[in-house]
Write an enzyme that holds these catalytic residues in place. Structure first.
Site, PDB file in Angstrom:
ATOM      1  N   SER A 117      50.807  33.266  49.348  1.00  0.00           N
ATOM      2  CA  SER A 117      51.629  33.777  48.246  1.00  0.00           C
ATOM      3  C   SER A 117      53.102  33.645  48.570  1.00  0.00           C
ATOM      4  CB  SER A 117      51.267  35.234  47.964  1.00  0.00           C
ATOM      5  OG  SER A 117      51.226  35.964  49.155  1.00  0.00           O
ATOM      6  N   HIS A 138      48.389  28.572  44.569  1.00  0.00           N
ATOM      7  CA  HIS A 138      48.526  30.031  44.575  1.00  0.00           C
ATOM      8  C   HIS A 138      47.795  30.618  43.367  1.00  0.00           C
ATOM      9  CE1 HIS A 138      51.374  33.702  44.134  1.00  0.00           C
ATOM     10  NE2 HIS A 138      50.325  34.017  44.851  1.00  0.00           N
ATOM     11  N   GLU A 150      49.700  28.569  40.580  1.00  0.00           N
ATOM     12  CA  GLU A 150      50.961  27.916  40.949  1.00  0.00           C
ATOM     13  C   GLU A 150      50.635  26.801  41.936  1.00  0.00           C
ATOM     14  OE1 GLU A 150      55.039  30.389  41.352  1.00  0.00           O
ATOM     15  OE2 GLU A 150      53.404  31.228  42.483  1.00  0.00           O
ATOM     16  N   ASN A 188      55.961  35.268  42.554  1.00  0.00           N
ATOM     17  CA  ASN A 188      56.303  36.404  43.418  1.00  0.00           C
ATOM     18  C   ASN A 188      57.805  36.611  43.551  1.00  0.00           C
ATOM     19  OD1 ASN A 188      53.835  37.537  43.906  1.00  0.00           O
ATOM     20  ND2 ASN A 188      53.338  36.082  45.519  1.00  0.00           N
TER      21      ASN A 188
HETATM   22  N1  3HC Z   1      35.162  39.434  37.537  1.00  0.00           N
HETATM   23  C1  3HC Z   1      34.599  39.707  36.340  1.00  0.00           C
HETATM   24  N2  3HC Z   1      35.040  40.704  35.538  1.00  0.00           N
HETATM   25  C2  3HC Z   1      36.086  41.434  35.990  1.00  0.00           C
HETATM   26  C3  3HC Z   1      36.732  41.193  37.222  1.00  0.00           C
HETATM   27  C4  3HC Z   1      36.220  40.133  38.005  1.00  0.00           C
HETATM   28  N3  3HC Z   1      36.751  39.812  39.203  1.00  0.00           N
HETATM   29  N4  3HC Z   1      37.755  42.075  37.382  1.00  0.00           N
HETATM   30  C5  3HC Z   1      37.758  42.857  36.284  1.00  0.00           C
HETATM   31  N5  3HC Z   1      36.760  42.476  35.452  1.00  0.00           N
HETATM   32  C6  3HC Z   1      36.388  43.044  34.174  1.00  0.00           C
HETATM   33  C7  3HC Z   1      36.369  44.541  34.221  1.00  0.00           C
HETATM   34  O1  3HC Z   1      35.206  44.987  34.869  1.00  0.00           O
HETATM   35  C8  3HC Z   1      36.419  44.905  32.764  1.00  0.00           C
HETATM   36  O2  3HC Z   1      35.138  44.825  32.195  1.00  0.00           O
HETATM   37  P1  3HC Z   1      34.676  45.905  31.077  1.00  0.00           P
HETATM   38  O3  3HC Z   1      35.582  45.628  29.914  1.00  0.00           O
HETATM   39  O4  3HC Z   1      33.253  45.538  30.840  1.00  0.00           O
HETATM   40  O5  3HC Z   1      34.865  47.239  31.699  1.00  0.00           O
HETATM   41  C9  3HC Z   1      37.273  43.787  32.177  1.00  0.00           C
HETATM   42  O6  3HC Z   1      37.359  42.760  33.181  1.00  0.00           O
HETATM   43  C10 3HC Z   1      38.635  44.249  31.808  1.00  0.00           C
HETATM   44  O7  3HC Z   1      39.133  45.007  32.870  1.00  0.00           O
HETATM   45  P2  3HC Z   1      39.712  46.452  32.701  1.00  0.00           P
HETATM   46  O8  3HC Z   1      39.149  47.127  31.504  1.00  0.00           O
HETATM   47  O9  3HC Z   1      39.624  47.137  34.026  1.00  0.00           O
HETATM   48  O10 3HC Z   1      41.230  46.309  32.467  1.00  0.00           O
HETATM   49  P3  3HC Z   1      42.107  45.270  31.728  1.00  0.00           P
HETATM   50  O11 3HC Z   1      41.685  45.054  30.320  1.00  0.00           O
HETATM   51  O12 3HC Z   1      43.472  45.753  32.017  1.00  0.00           O
HETATM   52  O13 3HC Z   1      41.931  43.865  32.467  1.00  0.00           O
HETATM   53  C11 3HC Z   1      43.032  42.746  34.250  1.00  0.00           C
HETATM   54  C12 3HC Z   1      41.978  43.749  33.844  1.00  0.00           C
HETATM   55  C13 3HC Z   1      42.652  41.336  33.785  1.00  0.00           C
HETATM   56  C14 3HC Z   1      43.070  42.766  35.769  1.00  0.00           C
HETATM   57  C15 3HC Z   1      44.392  43.114  33.592  1.00  0.00           C
HETATM   58  O14 3HC Z   1      44.676  44.458  33.842  1.00  0.00           O
HETATM   59  C16 3HC Z   1      45.525  42.311  34.102  1.00  0.00           C
HETATM   60  O15 3HC Z   1      45.745  41.193  33.676  1.00  0.00           O
HETATM   61  N6  3HC Z   1      46.309  42.894  35.045  1.00  0.00           N
HETATM   62  C17 3HC Z   1      47.400  42.213  35.676  1.00  0.00           C
HETATM   63  C18 3HC Z   1      46.873  41.333  36.761  1.00  0.00           C
HETATM   64  C19 3HC Z   1      47.970  40.578  37.432  1.00  0.00           C
HETATM   65  O16 3HC Z   1      49.137  40.682  37.153  1.00  0.00           O
HETATM   66  N7  3HC Z   1      47.564  39.762  38.409  1.00  0.00           N
HETATM   67  C20 3HC Z   1      48.470  39.016  39.206  1.00  0.00           C
HETATM   68  C21 3HC Z   1      48.750  39.807  40.428  1.00  0.00           C
HETATM   69  S1  3HC Z   1      49.917  39.020  41.449  1.00  0.00           S
HETATM   70  C22 3HC Z   1      49.013  37.960  42.357  1.00  0.00           C
HETATM   71  O17 3HC Z   1      47.809  37.902  42.306  1.00  0.00           O
HETATM   72  C23 3HC Z   1      49.787  37.108  43.274  1.00  0.00           C
HETATM   73  C24 3HC Z   1      49.705  37.583  44.687  1.00  0.00           C
HETATM   74  O18 3HC Z   1      50.299  36.605  45.491  1.00  0.00           O
HETATM   75  C25 3HC Z   1      50.396  38.873  44.929  1.00  0.00           C
END
Ligand code: 3HC
Length: 275
Positions: A117, A138, A150, A188
């Site tokens: 990252s 990424h 990325e 990031n």
């Molecule tokens: N596989 C399958 N399903 C999954 C899953 C996975 N790995 N993770 C979550 N889900 C499912 C949940 O179980 C949930 O199912 P449900 O509706 O049956 O309960 C569904 O996806 C939706 O999840 P939630 O209801 O918990 O919540 P959201 O609607 O908010 O969606 C999310 C979850 C997609 C994670 C959303 O909150 C989101 O987009 N969050 C931001 C994530 C983000 O910014 N990621 C980037 C992080 S930075 C990064 O990764 C870079 C690193 O270098 C730091």
């Protein structure tokens, strides 16, 4: 390209292995720790189950993905890989060692990608004798749901390596965005200082953690608030990225990491989680 080797079976490695297996590739998921591999296998199974139950995968696709996934603690099993994606712990020396070992193991034409990252891809490339075949991929967490990857070109990455990596990313059902090899890349570079500012707001007592998250959710249409997202990413990862980028981390962030409150993975960060 038939077989993909994935190195490291944490949250990112297991997600990457899952999307590769779902796209029809045979996958070797390697880790030094058998226990971690078993956890990874179970989490891939449950994620595939969830996607199938929502109709995003057929049951046949789910079952084929499971059959495509092989876990191993033997580094030599990666030998048959046609493409490798490294997703080990975010430590520069460890990554360089893995790339050096992969370089000696796999066929000369194989591209070696890193899911780092923040670590410069050019430095990783320099640890190998195939710097033209080293690139950054990424992925975003959670890998099965997030569309963006990325793609980071080292100074030495060839056009052919870049092209093959873009094609692979699309085959995985993702959208590639190519960026230059600079600290934090693009996502990031923007995200980490924003999460850090959210922690500063909390430290300065501007609002409660719940209200900081709520404000950004309903004020900026973020899917989750920044403090929840920091817990999700891992507070140690946030701190590490800020340090690599030469940014001043919030004192509260440093304190929480020192106390082992790393977010979801340890059961406590800004919020508490059942693990
Ligand atoms: N596989 C399958 N399903 C999954 C899953 C996975 N790995 N993770 C979550 N889900 C499912 C949940 O179980 C949930 O199912 P449900 O509706 O049956 O309960 C569904 O996806 C939706 O999840 P939630 O209801 O918990 O919540 P959201 O609607 O908010 O969606 C999310 C979850 C997609 C994670 C959303 O909150 C989101 O987009 N969050 C931001 C994530 C983000 O910014 N990621 C980037 C992080 S930075 C990064 O990764 C870079 C690193 O270098 C730091």
């Amino acid at each position: 390209m038939k077989t993909i080797g994935v190195i490291g079976s944490g949250i990112m490695g297991s997600g990457i292995a899952q999307v590769c297996a779902t796209a029809g590739f045979k996958v070797w998921l390697y880790d030094v720790a058998q226990e971690q591999l078993k956890k990874a296998h179970a989490s891939v199974q449950s994620s595939l189950e969830k996607l199938a139950s929502k109709g995003k995968l057929t049951t046949a696709q789910r079952d084929q993905a499971i059959r495509n996934l092989n876990i191993t603690t033997q580094f030599s099993d990666l030998k048959e890989s046609d493409f490798c994606i490294e997703a080990a712990t975010e430590k520069k020396e460890l990554k360089k060692k893995i790339f050096k070992n992969l370089d000696s193991l796999v066929k000369a034409e194989v591209i070696l990608a890193s899911n780092t990252s923040s670590i410069p891809i050019t430095e990783i490339a320099a640890a190998t004798k195939r710097p033209d075949k080293i690139i950054g991929m990424h992925f975003m967490n959670p890998v099965p749901l997030m569309e963006c990857v990325e793609i980071i070109r080292a100074k030495t990455t060839s056009d052919a390596t870049h092209k093959t990596t873009l094609e692979l990313t699309k085959k995985l059902g993702k959208t590639p965005v190519t960026v230059k090899d600079a600290p934090g890349f693009v996502i990031n570079r923007i995200l980490a200082p924003m999460l850090n500012e959210a922690v500063n707001c909390l430290e300065e007592g501007l609002a409660t953690k719940e209200d900081i998250d709520l404000a950004m959710k309903i004020g900026c249409n973020f899917p989750m608030g920044p403090l929840s997202l920091a817990d999700f990413v891992g507070l140690d990862t946030c701190l590490y990225i800020l340090e690599v980028m030469g940014r001043k981390p919030s004192e509260l962030l440093k304190k929480m990491v020192a106390e082992g409150k790393l977010g979801r993975k340890t059961g406590e960060g800004f919020y508490k989680y059942g693990i």
